[in-house]
Design an enzyme around this catalytic site. Structure first.
Site, PDB file in Angstrom:
ATOM      1  N   LYS A 163       2.691  -3.780   7.339  1.00 15.23           N
ATOM      2  CA  LYS A 163       3.683  -2.705   7.313  1.00 15.23           C
ATOM      3  C   LYS A 163       3.281  -1.559   8.238  1.00 15.23           C
ATOM      4  CE  LYS A 163       6.200   0.109   3.888  1.00 15.23           C
ATOM      5  NZ  LYS A 163       6.314   0.402   2.439  1.00 15.23           N
ATOM      6  N   GLU A 168       7.946  -6.789  -1.953  1.00 14.33           N
ATOM      7  CA  GLU A 168       6.749  -6.118  -1.445  1.00 14.33           C
ATOM      8  C   GLU A 168       5.653  -6.118  -2.513  1.00 14.33           C
ATOM      9  OE1 GLU A 168       5.838  -1.631   0.406  1.00 14.33           O
ATOM     10  OE2 GLU A 168       7.752  -2.087  -0.552  1.00 14.33           O
ATOM     11  N   VAL A 206      13.041   2.440  -4.098  1.00 16.99           N
ATOM     12  CA  VAL A 206      13.057   3.397  -5.200  1.00 16.99           C
ATOM     13  C   VAL A 206      14.320   4.249  -5.090  1.00 16.99           C
ATOM     14  CG1 VAL A 206      10.551   3.456  -5.396  1.00 16.99           C
ATOM     15  CG2 VAL A 206      11.691   5.084  -3.884  1.00 16.99           C
ATOM     16  N   CYS A 248      10.144  -2.737   3.566  1.00 21.19           N
ATOM     17  CA  CYS A 248      10.651  -1.527   2.904  1.00 21.19           C
ATOM     18  C   CYS A 248      10.931  -0.387   3.880  1.00 21.19           C
ATOM     19  CB  CYS A 248       9.692  -1.124   1.787  1.00 21.19           C
ATOM     20  SG  CYS A 248      10.443  -0.048   0.532  1.00 21.19           S
ATOM     21  N   MET A 288      16.686   7.168  -4.400  1.00 21.67           N
ATOM     22  CA  MET A 288      16.704   8.312  -3.507  1.00 21.67           C
ATOM     23  C   MET A 288      17.394   9.484  -4.211  1.00 21.67           C
ATOM     24  SD  MET A 288      15.103   6.921  -1.057  1.00 21.67           S
ATOM     25  CE  MET A 288      15.222   8.077   0.309  1.00 21.67           C
TER      26      MET A 288
END
Length: 282
Positions: free
Chosen positions: A120, A49, A180, A153, A182
């Site tokens: 997106k 991304e 990322v 994503c 969590m």
């Protein structure tokens, strides 16, 4: 479209570290890794991304300065040219500006040039300060080996995305991503991102190829752990770490995968849907 009886595709997901603001450096590194994947036999290559721009923008003004029009921007044109030269299909995350609007987008190119793009739909966190939600729906792209869909994503948290692409005939869904950490997740622990990809692949009878970025950018630590999820719910290939650049690859027999959607004499993963009841709850 007439679908071939048997065909395979070699998929590569590139795990790399774009640097925010470094357009030329990101473009050069992307082109180098794409070429390396093609030399290893890749026919479909997926980049992370926002691979052209980096992710952690300080302001909308910075995001706009790093974005480019599709398909005419400098990075887009370089990617399209390389896809033509190498004879491959390519899905690359890219920051797009269209007039005064910004989108978190993906470029789709192939051996014959520019194919299209995807914007997106579901924005994550501070993306909402910079980008508009996608307005181009969920298109699919017909290729020489099968039907390609794209998600980005956070789109993968919504089962409807994978299902709607599957219902349009998608065989492979390319997912440029910047996963990322969590809450509660460590670099060594199982990752919810993998669970979502494996479940989506299995419940729709298709492949989900996720290319994730790595590194720490302006305080944000990215997961990496790129994954190619097979249609039977198992990993076909996965990155070994959260820290290193890698190219993961898997060969997929599209015709065999389509046949496996018929689980047994009674059950087919798409045909068994109870659409007579689902709309009650929409």
């Amino acid at each position: 479209m007439d679908k071939p009886d048997k065909t395979t595709v070699q998929i590569a997901c590139i795990q790399m570290q774009p640097v925010v603001g470094e357009l030329k450096q990101n473009r050069t590194r992307s082109l180098s890794l794409i070429r390396k994947a093609a030399e290893q036999g890749a026919q479909l290559v997926v980049l992370p991304e926002l691979a052209n721009s980096g992710y952690m923008f300080a302001s909308r003004q910075e995001a706009f300065a790093l974005a480019e029009p599709l398909p005419d921007g400098e990075t887009a044109q370089a990617l399209i040219k390389q896809a033509e030269e190498l004879g491959i299909w390519l899905v690359a995350g890219i920051a797009e500006h269209a007039g005064d609007r910004l989108y978190n987008s993906a470029l789709v190119a192939g051996p014959r040039g520019y194919i299209g793009s995807y914007r997106k739909l579901h924005l994550w966190g501070e993306e909402n300060q910079f980008f508009e939600p996608g307005d181009s729906g969920l298109p699919v792209f017909h290729t020489d080996w099968g039907v390609l869909g794209v998600a980005i994503c956070y789109d993968g948290w919504f089962p409807e995305v994978y299902r709607l692409l599957a219902l349009q005939g998608a065989d492979v869904i390319a997912v440029p991503t910047n996963w990322v950490f969590m809450p509660g997740q460590t670099p060594e622990s199982p990752t919810v991102h993998h669970s979502l990809c494996l479940a989506g692949a299995h419940s729709n009878g298709l492949v989900i190829a996720s290319a994730a970025r790595i590194g720490i950018e302006r305080g944000m630590h990215f997961v990496g752990r790129s994954l190619i999820a097979g249609s039977e719910g198992f990993a076909l290939s996965a990155a070994g770490s959260s820290e290193n650049e890698e190219i993961i690859m898997a060969e997929v027999d599209i015709a065999a995968m389509r046949r496996k959607r018929q689980f047994n004499a009674f059950n087919h993963i798409q045909r068994d849907r109870r659409t007579d009841l689902y709309n009650i709850y929409v």
